[in-house]
Design an enzyme around this catalytic site. Structure first.
Site, PDB file in Angstrom:
ATOM      1  N   GLU A 159     -59.386 -19.945   0.774  1.00  0.00           N
ATOM      2  CA  GLU A 159     -60.545 -20.794   0.466  1.00  0.00           C
ATOM      3  C   GLU A 159     -61.847 -20.213   1.036  1.00  0.00           C
ATOM      4  O   GLU A 159     -62.696 -20.939   1.550  1.00  0.00           O
ATOM      5  CB  GLU A 159     -60.311 -22.215   0.996  1.00  0.00           C
ATOM      6  CG  GLU A 159     -59.098 -22.875   0.364  1.00  0.00           C
ATOM      7  CD  GLU A 159     -58.754 -24.230   0.952  1.00  0.00           C
ATOM      8  OE1 GLU A 159     -58.286 -25.098   0.216  1.00  0.00           O
ATOM      9  OE2 GLU A 159     -58.977 -24.413   2.173  1.00  0.00           O
ATOM     10  N   GLU A 233     -53.195 -24.989  -5.012  1.00  0.00           N
ATOM     11  CA  GLU A 233     -52.935 -26.224  -4.265  1.00  0.00           C
ATOM     12  C   GLU A 233     -53.227 -27.396  -5.184  1.00  0.00           C
ATOM     13  O   GLU A 233     -54.393 -27.711  -5.447  1.00  0.00           O
ATOM     14  CB  GLU A 233     -53.808 -26.332  -3.005  1.00  0.00           C
ATOM     15  CG  GLU A 233     -53.421 -25.422  -1.869  1.00  0.00           C
ATOM     16  CD  GLU A 233     -54.220 -25.714  -0.598  1.00  0.00           C
ATOM     17  OE1 GLU A 233     -54.887 -26.780  -0.549  1.00  0.00           O
ATOM     18  OE2 GLU A 233     -54.182 -24.882   0.327  1.00  0.00           O
TER      19      GLU A 233
END
Length: 862
Positions: A159, A233
């Protein structure tokens, strides 16, 4: 023979064979090793074909240069077990993992390295990453699919593009080159939000999000036309933090989300599939409000497999789609969206079709607020079919033009498919709904219809050399699939437990902590106040001790910088709390005439894990003063420049110190200035840090000082502000002594023996006699582990009546507890129990009575 792995715009290919990724996150380090096997077996029954895990650097190198890969930390054994159970594996290695894990997985000792900058092409940071990779990456490289193992893909960082100041592509390419240098040959991936973050040459970008999948995956495909669309995710719910609510998301809602991913031609990884526990003090700190969100011991995440391994309603709902995606993968894995060939009469019902060489899938989504009765027809009206009901917001998937065998072709099924066993095909629907199968059998058109049964037995249709079954939805959720994919069985209660023994009652004895500290002060470090890390307290608690002379006048103690929570004791009596969930900076104290002994218990509640502010130091990070006061400040006023800026007047005189806490910030880029000095810059891009604290004394001048706020655009609401003023000449200057741990034992939570076992224990006073002081409570009880042949309800320790603290069982740290909620009990893994008897220690910061603390069996779903 070397196995090859490639990625194209449709999927991952293993030796040229396409794979529909049905993956789930299972964190080995959050689950006792003895439970890995049963969790993975349940993952297989759920229809997963891939397991994803992250690798927390600070678990494996807790102390610099000392590596641990045993017990729950045996990464290699976990990957090998996944392989033996038939799974592929996706590894998301360090350095940074987030994962709501303390410090985002970065080792705590890094905070003591000078000139370090985290998540940057910083020479110091990169040096330690390279050293760590020398240990970690050989374990991964030797287990790649290309080396005969199960590892299918490896992620670069985590991320990185979520924060606007994460702008160093050099850092990401350094990590990529590290992986390649050590021999990673399987595809590399990154993960960010669709539409933001870097595209790293040589890696495929994937996306983390929880809704609007069609649009998100469209954006991802526009960014990378030649790469597959992977939700790395897929958020099933959310994590819990102290003082917040327990987060949930219905299984049916998630099931619809999975269908939306498939409708967009995507693949998915559940986050989390199996919940776990932040044993010890490993819960991190994300950002949510003025105080930050400190993560609970439970990382249940409302996952399909809960924290204790219990199978939930969400498990059953998700597996209906998982098995569809896996067992009919040829329909999805090489498909493209195509103009619709079917229609429904209802408006606001969205049809999407995907066509593959193996057939057609029809996705029907109800965007109306009402339940719709469906009827489908193709364009030439040669097939018209009843399709039952479609709930508001629901998506259903119908199969069309699918060869079920060499002699049987399915033109359309209006029951929902979920399992392909070769000659047996399993469908489901709502009881009472009408369904139809339009088929050709040896070239002859055949139409079968029926009503979805209301009982456990399915409707059965023998057609040529195949059999079609139609189950009630609730029954379909409970179908078990044998490993050999031969046939199926129905087990309505997956959480079947043997008859449970009565759990023992707990009785406690107690020991006072402050008196125990007096016997250990010779071991304490003497200095001015230091961060916890500098005297070995990487996690959890640490003590600070000093003294001062007073005339006995009540006053206010100011602690300049507390991270995160300080409980203040004066002459052995608790005075109050400063820091998280407590008054800002000030504590009222009542000294006695003469010398007063000040003791401060510092609690590190967890370091930032999802923010640009990594490497947070903990403890008393400033000085202590007497005579503090709240400073009333006027309201913000518009700047004379008329550019959206705001001003705040702060009066100051020589000899004063002033602390500010500014909160109520939003994501607008914003800067704070004092006399031209930038004192804070809000990191605005997807960073929800909503407060900051700063000592502004060094920038102040006598008289009025203007704190200027310069936002990038006009603010909807002005920030809120609190201030504390104190006299600089009332600083506590006597030497401070410091010690790690609850009773000065050690900062290392990995140890299994603790000096509090040798403390002096006695009877617990009745609640009315309790004075607020930290205590240990000890209990011995008999409860043997159930063993591998007995299925026992998971056992928890219910901490009713206690305040805040930690629990150890037979040397295992079960985690924190806090009456702030939402968590009220700690999980006791069966493998942590002893045949010969169990020793339980509870540290309660307030010394509240344990008379209501008890063991209980966790309620289960059926």
């Amino acid at each position: 023979m070397t196995t090859s792995v490639q990625i194209d715009r449709h999927s991952v290919l293993v030796d040229g064979q396409r794979l529909q990724l049905v993956s789930g996150a299972v964190h080995y380090f959050r689950i006792p090793r003895d439970e890995w096997e049963s969790r993975l077996d349940d993952c297989w029954q759920a229809g997963l074909n891939t397991i994803e895990t992250i690798v927390p650097w600070n678990v494996h190198e807790y102390h610099e240069g000392k590596y641990c890969f045993s017990g729950n930390r045996d990464l290699a054994a976990f990957i090998d077990l996944c392989h033996s159970r038939g799974f592929f594996v996706i590894v998301r290695p360090s350095p940074y993992i987030c994962g709501e894990w303390d410090n985002g997985g970065l080792p705590f000792w890094l905070t003591q390295k000078s000139d370090i900058a985290y998540r940057r092409a910083n020479p110091v940071f990169m040096k330690y990453i390279s050293r760590w990779h020398e240990v970690l990456l050989p374990l991964i490289v030797s287990r790649q699919v290309s080396s005969g193992g199960p590892i299918l893909m490896v992620q670069i960082e985590n991320e990185y593009g979520y924060f606007g100041d994460a702008d160093e592509i050099e850092y990401m390419t350094f990590l990529r080159d590290e992986l390649l240098h050590h021999g990673v040959t399987v595809p590399l991936i990154t993960c960010d939000l669709p539409g933001n973050g870097w595209l790293v040459d040589g890696a495929t970008k994937c996306a983390n999000f929880g809704s609007n999948f069609r649009e998100g995956l469209r954006v991802l495909a526009d960014e990378q036309p030649d790469a597959f669309r992977f939700v790395s995710e897929l958020w099933l719910a959310w994590f819990d933090h102290w003082g917040g609510e327990h987060h949930t998301r219905s299984g049916r809602n998630v099931g619809n989300a999975l269908k939306e991913v498939l409708a967009a031609g995507g693949h998915y990884n559940f986050y989390m599939w199996s919940g776990g526990t932040n044993f010890g003090y490993y819960g991190g700190r994300t950002t949510d409000d003025e105080f930050g969100a400190f993560i609970t011991a439970s990382y249940d995440y409302d996952a399909p497999l809960g924290e204790t391994g219990v199978i939930t309603e969400k498990f059953h709902e998700c597996r209906l789609v998982n098995w569809l995606a896996q067992s009919y993968q040829d329909l999805f894995v090489d498909s493209d969206e195509t103009p619709v060939t079917w229609r429904v009469p209802e408006t606001d019902v969205l049809l999407t079709e995907r066509l593959s060489p193996s057939g057609r899938t029809i996705f029907v989504r109800n965007d109306t607020p009402n339940t719709v009765t469906l009827r489908l027809a193709n364009h030439d009206d040669s097939v018209r079919a009843k399709a039952g009901t479609l709930l508001a917001g629901e998506t259903r998937i119908f199969l069309s033009d699918v060869a079920l065998s060499p002699t049987v072709k399915l033109r359309l099924a209006t029951a929902d498919a979920f399992l392909n066993l070769g000659k047996e095909h399993l469908f489901y629907g709502e009881p009472g709904d009408t369904y139809e199968f339009h088929l050709t059998v040896d070239g002859t058109v055949t139409v079968l219809s029926g009503t979805v049964p209301n009982g456990q037995e399915p409707a059965r249709h023998a057609v040529g050399d195949v059999t079609l079954y139609v189950f009630a939805r609730e029954v379909a959720r409970s179908v078990r699939v044998p490993k050999e994919h031969a046939s199926f069985t129905v087990q309505m209660d997956w959480n079947q437990y043997d008859q449970q023994e009565a759990l023992p009652a707990l009785s406690f004895e107690q020991a006072e902590v402050l008196s125990a500290l007096d016997t250990r002060t010779s071991d304490w470090k003497s200095s001015h106040p230091l961060p916890l890390e500098d005297f070995g307290a990487y996690q959890g608690y640490g003590w600070y001790h000093t003294s001062f002379v007073s005339d006995g006048t009540p006053t206010r103690l100011v602690l300049e910088s507390v991270h995160d929570r300080a409980t203040v004791f004066l002459n052995g009596r608790r005075q109050g709390v400063v820091g998280a969930f407590a008054p800002f900076a000030l504590c009222d104290i009542e000294p006695t005439p003469g010398v007063n002994c000040l003791s401060v218990l510092l609690d590190n509640l967890g370091r930032y894990c999802f923010t640009a502010r990594l490497g947070e130091r903990k403890g008393l990070l400033g000085n202590a003063y007497l005579g503090g006061h709240e400073l009333a400040l006027p309201t913000w006023t518009p700047s004379e420049l008329d550019d959206g800026a705001l001003n705040l007047r702060i009066p100051w005189e020589h000899g004063e110190g002033i602390l500010l806490r500014v909160f109520g910030l939003d994501t607008t880029p914003i800067e704070f200035y004092l006399h031209g000095h930038l004192i804070y810059k809000h990191r605005s891009y997807n960073d929800d840090d909503r407060f900051f604290e700063v000592n502004v004394t060094k920038w102040l001048r006598p008289g009025d000082n203007i704190l200027e706020v310069r936002p990038a655009k006009s603010l909807e609401h002005a920030p809120s502000i609190k201030a504390v003023r104190y006299a600089l000449d009332q600083q506590l200057t006597e030497p401070w002594t410091m010690a790690a741990g609850v009773v000065g034992e050690s900062g290392d939570v990995e140890i299994s023996t603790h000096p509090f076992a040798a403390m002096s224990y006695g009877p617990v006073p009745v609640p009315a006699e309790n004075r607020v002081a930290p205590r240990f409570f000890r209990s011995h009880f008999k409860l043997a582990p159930a063993g591998p042949t007995v299925r026992r309800h998971p056992v928890k320790l219910k901490l009713t009546g206690l305040g805040k603290g930690s629990v150890w069982l037979n040397g295992h740290h079960l985690g924190r507890y806090w009456s702030a909620g939402p968590q009220t009990a700690l999980y006791i893994p069966d493998s942590y129990l002893s045949e010969t008897g169990n020793e339980l220690y509870i540290f309660d910061e307030e010394g509240r009575s344990p008379d209501q603390v008890h063991l209980l069996y966790e309620a289960h779903f059926s």
